[in-house]
Design a protein around this motif. Structure first.
Motif, short mmCIF file in Angstrom:
data_model
loop_
_atom_site.label_atom_id
_atom_site.label_comp_id
_atom_site.label_asym_id
_atom_site.label_seq_id
_atom_site.Cartn_x
_atom_site.Cartn_y
_atom_site.Cartn_z
N ASN A 50 0.74 -1.17 -0.05
CA ASN A 50 0.05 0.10 0.03
C ASN A 50 0.89 1.54 0.06
O ASN A 50 0.32 2.17 0.51
CB ASN A 50 -1.04 -0.02 1.20
CG ASN A 50 -2.03 -1.29 1.40
OD1 ASN A 50 -2.51 -1.66 0.16
ND2 ASN A 50 -1.96 -1.80 2.45
N LYS A 83 -8.84 7.11 2.45
CA LYS A 83 -10.04 6.33 3.32
C LYS A 83 -9.67 5.42 3.41
O LYS A 83 -10.16 4.73 4.35
CB LYS A 83 -11.53 6.53 2.31
CG LYS A 83 -11.81 7.82 2.19
CD LYS A 83 -13.45 7.93 1.85
CE LYS A 83 -13.87 9.31 1.48
NZ LYS A 83 -14.45 9.87 2.35
N LYS A 84 -8.89 4.73 2.78
CA LYS A 84 -8.23 3.29 3.24
C LYS A 84 -6.75 3.69 3.93
O LYS A 84 -6.08 4.26 3.44
CB LYS A 84 -7.78 2.59 2.01
CG LYS A 84 -7.22 1.20 2.23
CD LYS A 84 -6.69 0.37 1.19
CE LYS A 84 -6.31 -1.06 1.54
NZ LYS A 84 -5.84 -1.62 0.37
N GLU A 86 -4.51 2.17 5.43
CA GLU A 86 -3.20 1.48 5.23
C GLU A 86 -2.50 2.15 4.14
O GLU A 86 -1.33 1.80 3.84
CB GLU A 86 -3.52 -0.12 4.93
CG GLU A 86 -4.20 -0.73 6.02
CD GLU A 86 -5.70 -0.60 6.11
OE1 GLU A 86 -6.34 -0.90 7.22
OE2 GLU A 86 -6.39 -0.22 5.16
N ASN A 87 -3.11 2.98 3.41
CA ASN A 87 -2.49 3.53 2.10
C ASN A 87 -1.50 4.69 2.65
O ASN A 87 -1.85 5.36 3.50
CB ASN A 87 -3.30 4.28 1.28
CG ASN A 87 -4.30 3.08 0.23
OD1 ASN A 87 -3.84 2.16 0.26
ND2 ASN A 87 -5.03 3.84 -0.40
N HIS A 146 -1.98 8.07 7.03
CA HIS A 146 -2.94 8.44 7.67
C HIS A 146 -2.23 8.04 9.13
O HIS A 146 -1.73 7.07 9.55
CB HIS A 146 -3.94 7.36 7.37
CG HIS A 146 -5.34 7.54 8.00
ND1 HIS A 146 -5.62 7.37 9.61
CD2 HIS A 146 -6.52 8.17 7.49
CE1 HIS A 146 -6.79 7.93 9.61
NE2 HIS A 146 -7.30 8.39 8.55
N ASN A 149 -2.30 4.54 10.30
CA ASN A 149 -1.90 3.61 9.79
C ASN A 149 -1.03 2.64 10.64
O ASN A 149 -0.50 3.24 11.39
CB ASN A 149 -0.89 4.08 8.69
CG ASN A 149 -0.35 3.16 7.74
OD1 ASN A 149 0.00 1.92 8.03
ND2 ASN A 149 -0.45 3.37 6.53
#
Length: 170
Positions: A50, A83-84, A86-87, A146, A149
């Motif tokens: 990611n 929004k994810k 883990e990105n 994030h 994360n």
């Protein structure tokens, strides 16, 4: 009228080129991509998922007058990307036209004005690396992730090793 000032350009995803595309009021085409980046995996010698590199390509050669909706459009894409949780995203300012430092400052200003700085962490690193025995080059980079994360500590450690890795003897 104020609502229009806050809006962004409509954009679409092109499944063939894997880019988001939009055209400005001045008929300038932009392509934006989130491309898988293997740098962190290569440095750490383990699979780090990611991680993406943000690529912004102004596909037209014309000089575009300042257009705030361009940054709002890209900001909307970036906000959706995160929004994810883990990105993670690395942004490298290319210097083929000697404008890397300017792009880097614009990106930083854009981040500081964004609403998502409340939950997205951005760290910067101006990497100097040897392109020959006598010549060094600068690479202006930013890394965003994030705050939630689960790999954030490891990601920061790897990001901080980029300069050292680039300058190691091959």
């Amino acid at each position: 009228m104020a609502l229009n000032l806050l809006s962004h350009y409509n954009y679409s995803f092109d499944n063939i080129s894997n880019t988001y595309n939009f055209t400005t009021k001045n008929n300038i085409l932009y392509r934006v991509a989130f491309v898988i980046d293997e740098t962190f995996s290569a440095i750490s010698n383990e699979e780090i998922p990611n991680i993406f590199q943000l690529i912004i390509d102004k596909a037209s050669d014309e000089i575009e007058p300042y257009d705030a909706k361009v940054s709002r459009t890209i900001e909307d894409m970036v906000e959706r990307f995160f929004k994810k949780v883990e990105n993670s995203m690395i942004f490298v300012c290319s210097d083929e036209d000697d404008k890397a430092k300017t792009r880097f400052k614009v990106f930083d200003r854009w981040y500081k004005k964004s609403d998502y700085k409340e939950f997205i962490v951005k760290i910067d690193n101006i990497v100097q690396y040897n392109i020959s025995q006598t010549e060094k080059q600068k690479m202006y980079t930013s890394f965003m992730f994030h705050q939630n994360n689960p790999l954030r500590q490891k990601l920061v450690e790897i990001y901080n090793q980029i300069e050292k890795t680039l300058n190691e003897e091959k």
